[in-house]
Design an enzyme around this catalytic site. Structure first.
Site, PDB file in Angstrom:
ATOM      1  N   CYS A 263     -20.395  66.628  60.265  1.00 61.63           N
ATOM      2  CA  CYS A 263     -19.693  66.139  59.071  1.00 61.63           C
ATOM      3  C   CYS A 263     -18.389  65.413  59.414  1.00 61.63           C
ATOM      4  O   CYS A 263     -18.142  64.299  58.952  1.00 61.63           O
ATOM      5  CB  CYS A 263     -19.461  67.277  58.079  1.00 61.63           C
ATOM      6  SG  CYS A 263     -18.357  68.592  58.658  1.00 61.63           S
ATOM      7  N   HIS A 311     -16.159  71.748  55.818  1.00 57.74           N
ATOM      8  CA  HIS A 311     -17.082  70.644  55.540  1.00 57.74           C
ATOM      9  C   HIS A 311     -16.308  69.497  54.910  1.00 57.74           C
ATOM     10  O   HIS A 311     -15.368  69.711  54.139  1.00 57.74           O
ATOM     11  CB  HIS A 311     -18.216  71.080  54.617  1.00 57.74           C
ATOM     12  CG  HIS A 311     -19.297  70.042  54.500  1.00 57.74           C
ATOM     13  ND1 HIS A 311     -20.086  69.660  55.571  1.00 57.74           N
ATOM     14  CD2 HIS A 311     -19.702  69.277  53.451  1.00 57.74           C
ATOM     15  CE1 HIS A 311     -20.942  68.732  55.182  1.00 57.74           C
ATOM     16  NE2 HIS A 311     -20.718  68.471  53.904  1.00 57.74           N
ATOM     17  N   HIS A 323     -22.272  62.127  53.190  1.00 60.50           N
ATOM     18  CA  HIS A 323     -21.839  63.113  54.184  1.00 60.50           C
ATOM     19  C   HIS A 323     -23.005  63.487  55.098  1.00 60.50           C
ATOM     20  O   HIS A 323     -24.177  63.307  54.752  1.00 60.50           O
ATOM     21  CB  HIS A 323     -21.245  64.365  53.530  1.00 60.50           C
ATOM     22  CG  HIS A 323     -22.149  65.107  52.600  1.00 60.50           C
ATOM     23  ND1 HIS A 323     -22.046  66.462  52.369  1.00 60.50           N
ATOM     24  CD2 HIS A 323     -23.183  64.698  51.798  1.00 60.50           C
ATOM     25  CE1 HIS A 323     -22.947  66.855  51.491  1.00 60.50           C
ATOM     26  NE2 HIS A 323     -23.649  65.811  51.121  1.00 60.50           N
TER      27      HIS A 323
END
Length: 351
Positions: A263, A311, A323
């Protein structure tokens, strides 16, 4: 036999006769609970899917947490290697300085050795040229002073070199520890991923499709999704890079391109394409730029989830985000509303 006893005997005879003719036993009446209806196959399947979804999401979240630790450890390892490179260069320069001073010490010592045989007073009185001799004595004094100064400098620089070498040894030992920690974290992440994958494989193909659909699905993106917003040129360059990687890239822990990302690695690579340097850690990225609220989001803003942060994704306009989601979903474009993780804030990197 009394009347009451006779009556009881008569009743017993009648009861026996009734049993004989009816073929039934006389038993005490007991209320029997009615059996619960069996669950339907549909409700059982739905329960299994819901349970699997919860377990998979829990494992993926755990993997994401460990993955953040992995990214931070990898960054620390990279920083340590950079420090060692600089230190090695400094040690080489320091060694050259110490060697040069040692050569000066040897030259001065040789000069003193050559003049050691004759006493200074004898040299003065036997010299045919007293002025020349005095000049020589002055030079000798200067040589002694230079010798003392050079020796002191050499000792000081030698001590500095020894300190640098000790630091290098300590950094090298720490580097080995960091590499082991990184390997352990990578294995821990992989174990979580394998557990989640094994769980998904217990589901039917239809259930797997339903599980993926429950993740929010994916959608496309175009410049029209900027929805009238004037995106910063660098932010737009970062968006274009990120969305271009969605179809043909994989989620790989610790990766930052060109065809595999985690990520924070996707955010790093996207803004690197726009000429902006980001650290490879969602927690570190969550302190960059300036904070913006959910209602203030503009294309290019980074969005963070979970507490503590582990994240990150990018807002790309029209309620959508891009993402690197996880190893099961890889890179996706989806609506922000469809991503269920706990909101932790957003940061504007440029603009």
């Amino acid at each position: 036999m009394g009347v009451q006893q006779g009556a009881r005997n008569a009743i017993a005879v009648v009861a026996a006769t009734l049993v004989l003719f009816s073929g039934q036993s006389v038993t005490t009446a007991v209320a029997t609970p009615s059996p619960s209806p069996s669950p339907s196959p549909t409700s059982t399947t739905a329960a299994k899917l819901a349970d699997a979804k919860d377990q998979v999401q829990a494992l993926e979240e755990q993997a994401s947490e460990v993955g953040e630790d992995y990214d931070q450890a990898a960054q620390a390892l990279s920083d340590s290697k950079d420090r060692l490179k600089v230190l090695q260069s400094d040690i080489e320069a320091q060694q050259a300085k110490v060697d040069a001073l040692a050569e000066q010490v040897r030259a001065i010592a040789l000069m003193q050795f050559r003049n050691r045989e004759v006493d200074t007073t004898v040299q003065i009185f036997t010299s045919g040229d007293p002025d020349t001799m005095l000049d020589r004595l002055s030079t000798a004094d200067k040589v002694d002073q230079d010798m003392s100064a050079t020796l002191a400098e050499h000792q000081s620089e030698q001590a500095n070199l020894a300190d640098m070498q000790r630091t290098q040894a300590a950094e090298t030992a720490a580097l080995a520890d960091q590499e082991k920690k990184l390997a352990d974290l990578k294995q821990e992440v992989q174990d979580k991923v394998d557990q989640a994958q094994a769980l998904v494989l217990t589901l039917t193909n239809q259930q797997q499709e339903e599980l993926n659909e429950a993740d929010g699905g994916s959608t496309g993106w175009s410049l029209n999704d900027l929805d009238g917003a004037t995106a910063n040129a660098k932010a737009l360059a970062a968006i274009k890079y990120a969305v271009s990687k969605v179809k043909n890239s994989q989620y790989v822990w610790g990766a930052s391109g060109p065809n595999s990302f985690d990520c924070s690695g996707l955010m790093l690579a996207s803004y690197r394409a726009a000429g902006i340097s980001l650290p490879h850690s969602s927690q570190a990225q969550s302190h960059l730029g300036r904070a913006v609220s959910r209602s203030e989001l503009q294309p290019g803003d980074l969005i963070f989830w979970y507490h503590p942060v582990h994240h990150v994704g990018m807002y790309i306009g029209n309620g959508k985000i891009v993402h690197a989601r996880n190893t099961r979903s890889d890179l996706v474009i989806q609506t922000l509303a469809s991503y269920p993780a706990p909101w932790a804030g957003a940061r504007r990197i440029v603009g």
